[in-house]
Scaffold this motif. Structure first.
Motif, PDB file in Angstrom:
ATOM      1  N   THR A  29       0.788  -1.226   0.000  1.00 26.99           N
ATOM      2  CA  THR A  29       0.000   0.000   0.000  1.00 26.99           C
ATOM      3  C   THR A  29       0.827   1.287   0.000  1.00 26.99           C
ATOM      4  O   THR A  29       0.449   2.252  -0.672  1.00 26.99           O
ATOM      5  N   GLU A  32       1.282   3.226  -3.262  1.00 22.47           N
ATOM      6  CA  GLU A  32       0.149   3.877  -3.918  1.00 22.47           C
ATOM      7  C   GLU A  32       0.255   5.383  -3.696  1.00 22.47           C
ATOM      8  O   GLU A  32       0.437   5.831  -2.563  1.00 22.47           O
ATOM      9  N   ALA A  35      -2.131   6.898  -0.944  1.00 22.51           N
ATOM     10  CA  ALA A  35      -2.230   6.233   0.354  1.00 22.51           C
ATOM     11  C   ALA A  35      -1.425   7.014   1.390  1.00 22.51           C
ATOM     12  O   ALA A  35      -0.255   7.317   1.179  1.00 22.51           O
ATOM     13  N   GLU A  52      -7.209   2.747   7.572  1.00 24.75           N
ATOM     14  CA  GLU A  52      -6.556   3.242   6.360  1.00 24.75           C
ATOM     15  C   GLU A  52      -6.915   4.704   6.150  1.00 24.75           C
ATOM     16  O   GLU A  52      -8.033   5.110   6.443  1.00 24.75           O
ATOM     17  N   TYR A  54      -6.533   7.847   3.071  1.00 24.82           N
ATOM     18  CA  TYR A  54      -6.211   8.166   1.676  1.00 24.82           C
ATOM     19  C   TYR A  54      -6.432   9.648   1.426  1.00 24.82           C
ATOM     20  O   TYR A  54      -7.253  10.284   2.087  1.00 24.82           O
ATOM     21  N   ALA A  59      -8.235   7.932  -4.529  1.00 26.65           N
ATOM     22  CA  ALA A  59      -7.099   7.145  -4.034  1.00 26.65           C
ATOM     23  C   ALA A  59      -7.594   5.899  -3.304  1.00 26.65           C
ATOM     24  O   ALA A  59      -7.026   4.815  -3.448  1.00 26.65           O
ATOM     25  N   ARG A  60      -8.657   6.047  -2.522  1.00 25.98           N
ATOM     26  CA  ARG A  60      -9.250   4.894  -1.839  1.00 25.98           C
ATOM     27  C   ARG A  60      -9.750   3.872  -2.848  1.00 25.98           C
ATOM     28  O   ARG A  60      -9.482   2.679  -2.744  1.00 25.98           O
ATOM     29  N   HIS A  63      -6.957   1.987  -4.432  1.00 29.47           N
ATOM     30  CA  HIS A  63      -6.447   0.963  -3.510  1.00 29.47           C
ATOM     31  C   HIS A  63      -7.284  -0.305  -3.616  1.00 29.47           C
ATOM     32  O   HIS A  63      -6.753  -1.403  -3.756  1.00 29.47           O
TER      33      HIS A  63
END
Length: 97
Positions: A29, A32, A35, A52, A54, A59-60, A63
């Motif tokens: 991750t 990314e 992230a 998490e 982002y 972006a989420r 992922h």
């Protein structure tokens, strides 16, 4: 900024396999672009908490479209004792030390 909170309960015989799979996602991750944070914690042997963050919803979504994530999601019926509990939220305030 957006966040995801998940609670995952592994089948007792699959808890170590779920931990290994979550660690693999946690290692991938950070590459990314959007992230910001990815934390995995284990509780009570077979319960896992994943937090998490982002930069934004795109972006989420990127992922969750990544092959290492879709591969893990496909394994959920094998690994999990119950449906995952997942919450999405917009971050109002945060810090990292």
């Amino acid at each position: 900024m957006t966040m995801v909170l998940a609670i995952l309960r592994a089948k007792p015989e699959q808890a170590d396999a779920l931990e290994a799979a979550l660690r693999e996602v946690a290692e991938s991750t950070p590459r990314e672009p959007g992230a910001l944070a990815y934390t995995v914690a284990r509780q009570d042997g077979d319960r896992f908490l994943v937090a998490e963050r982002y930069a934004d919803g795109a972006a989420r979504d990127a992922h969750f479209a990544a092959p290492y994530v879709t591969g893990l999601l496909a394994r959920f019926p094998e690994l999990l004792a119950e449906e995952p509990q997942v919450e999405l939220a917009e971050v109002l305030s945060s810090f990292t030390r």
